[in-house]
Design a protein around this motif. Structure first.
Motif, short mmCIF file in Angstrom:
data_model
loop_
_atom_site.label_atom_id
_atom_site.label_comp_id
_atom_site.label_asym_id
_atom_site.label_seq_id
_atom_site.Cartn_x
_atom_site.Cartn_y
_atom_site.Cartn_z
N ALA A 1 21.95 -27.93 1.68
CA ALA A 1 20.92 -27.35 0.95
C ALA A 1 19.37 -27.11 1.64
O ALA A 1 18.55 -26.27 1.45
CB ALA A 1 20.79 -28.23 -0.30
N ARG A 2 19.24 -28.10 2.34
CA ARG A 2 18.05 -28.00 3.10
C ARG A 2 18.05 -27.05 4.11
O ARG A 2 16.78 -26.31 4.17
CB ARG A 2 17.98 -29.62 3.92
N ALA A 3 19.28 -26.72 4.83
CA ALA A 3 19.41 -25.67 5.92
C ALA A 3 19.15 -24.32 4.90
O ALA A 3 18.50 -23.27 5.57
CB ALA A 3 20.53 -25.71 6.58
N ALA A 4 19.43 -24.23 3.82
CA ALA A 4 19.30 -23.10 2.86
C ALA A 4 17.82 -22.88 2.40
O ALA A 4 17.67 -21.96 1.82
CB ALA A 4 20.26 -23.07 1.93
N GLY A 5 17.07 -23.92 2.71
CA GLY A 5 15.73 -23.85 2.15
C GLY A 5 15.15 -24.21 0.87
O GLY A 5 14.32 -24.14 0.18
N MET A 6 16.45 -25.20 0.37
CA MET A 6 16.09 -25.55 -0.99
C MET A 6 15.50 -27.01 -0.91
O MET A 6 15.68 -27.62 -0.44
CB MET A 6 17.54 -25.83 -1.75
N LEU A 7 14.83 -27.23 -2.15
CA LEU A 7 14.05 -28.46 -2.54
C LEU A 7 15.54 -29.24 -2.63
O LEU A 7 16.37 -29.00 -3.51
CB LEU A 7 13.47 -28.43 -3.86
N THR A 8 15.55 -30.43 -2.06
CA THR A 8 16.93 -31.19 -1.95
C THR A 8 16.37 -32.71 -2.48
O THR A 8 15.68 -33.29 -2.18
CB THR A 8 17.40 -31.43 -0.74
N ILE A 9 17.24 -33.05 -3.64
CA ILE A 9 16.88 -34.36 -4.25
C ILE A 9 18.48 -35.04 -4.11
O ILE A 9 19.61 -34.58 -4.60
CB ILE A 9 16.68 -34.34 -5.77
N TRP B 1 10.04 -33.90 -13.33
CA TRP B 1 11.01 -32.66 -13.26
C TRP B 1 9.57 -31.45 -13.29
O TRP B 1 9.84 -30.59 -12.63
CB TRP B 1 11.75 -32.27 -14.58
N ASP B 2 8.54 -31.79 -14.07
CA ASP B 2 7.67 -30.64 -14.03
C ASP B 2 7.05 -30.50 -12.62
O ASP B 2 6.68 -29.66 -12.12
CB ASP B 2 6.70 -30.91 -15.04
N GLY B 3 6.89 -31.78 -11.83
CA GLY B 3 6.35 -31.97 -10.74
C GLY B 3 6.86 -31.32 -9.75
O GLY B 3 6.57 -30.49 -8.76
N LEU B 4 8.44 -31.51 -9.47
CA LEU B 4 9.45 -30.93 -8.76
C LEU B 4 9.54 -29.37 -8.94
O LEU B 4 9.53 -28.70 -7.80
CB LEU B 4 10.80 -31.56 -8.89
N CYS B 5 9.52 -28.83 -10.18
CA CYS B 5 9.49 -27.42 -10.30
C CYS B 5 8.30 -26.79 -9.86
O CYS B 5 8.25 -25.75 -9.13
CB CYS B 5 9.35 -27.04 -11.80
N GLY B 6 7.10 -27.67 -9.75
CA GLY B 6 5.99 -27.07 -9.11
C GLY B 6 5.91 -27.04 -7.51
O GLY B 6 5.64 -26.04 -6.82
N VAL B 7 6.63 -27.94 -6.94
CA VAL B 7 6.86 -28.02 -5.52
C VAL B 7 7.94 -26.71 -5.23
O VAL B 7 7.67 -26.17 -4.10
CB VAL B 7 7.61 -29.52 -5.06
N ALA B 8 8.99 -26.65 -5.92
CA ALA B 8 9.92 -25.48 -5.76
C ALA B 8 9.23 -24.30 -5.92
O ALA B 8 9.39 -23.35 -4.95
CB ALA B 8 11.10 -25.62 -6.83
N GLU B 9 8.60 -23.88 -6.79
CA GLU B 9 7.63 -22.71 -6.83
C GLU B 9 6.91 -22.62 -5.65
O GLU B 9 6.88 -21.44 -4.89
CB GLU B 9 6.77 -22.65 -8.21
N ARG B 10 6.18 -23.52 -5.19
CA ARG B 10 5.30 -23.36 -4.04
C ARG B 10 6.30 -23.20 -2.82
O ARG B 10 5.85 -22.33 -2.03
CB ARG B 10 4.45 -24.77 -3.67
N MET B 11 7.39 -23.71 -2.71
CA MET B 11 8.23 -23.55 -1.51
C MET B 11 8.81 -22.00 -1.46
O MET B 11 8.88 -21.50 -0.63
CB MET B 11 9.48 -24.41 -1.55
N ALA B 12 9.05 -21.66 -2.73
CA ALA B 12 9.47 -20.16 -2.80
C ALA B 12 8.48 -18.89 -2.49
O ALA B 12 8.77 -18.35 -1.82
CB ALA B 12 10.10 -19.89 -4.28
N ALA B 13 7.25 -19.63 -2.68
CA ALA B 13 6.12 -18.53 -2.39
C ALA B 13 5.85 -18.36 -0.99
O ALA B 13 5.31 -17.36 -0.52
CB ALA B 13 4.91 -18.99 -3.23
N ASP B 14 6.19 -19.55 -0.28
CA ASP B 14 5.95 -19.33 1.28
C ASP B 14 6.78 -18.42 1.96
O ASP B 14 7.61 -17.96 1.96
CB ASP B 14 5.95 -20.83 1.82
#
Length: 58
Positions: free
Chosen positions: A12-20, A45-58
């Protein structure tokens, strides 16, 4: 991605996903995970969604 195996977390990490990691066995090491939790209900969960959104924008 929520993973219960170190192999899945690395993939998951290698695919660029936020990994829990949610270890099912205390002796497993999750070096590739962004977060390791004992209980997914304790996650912000709200905080993690924000992190995932920022990762997707990069």
């Amino acid at each position: 991605m929520i993973e219960d195996s170190p192999t899945g977390a690395r993939a998951a990490r290698a695919a660029g996903m936020l990994t829990i990691a949610w270890p099912q066995h205390a002796d497993l090491l999750f070096e590739a995970a962004d977060h390791v939790v004992e209980d997914p209900a304790a996650l912000d969960w709200d905080g993690l969604c924000g992190v995932a959104e920022r990762m997707a924008a990069d």
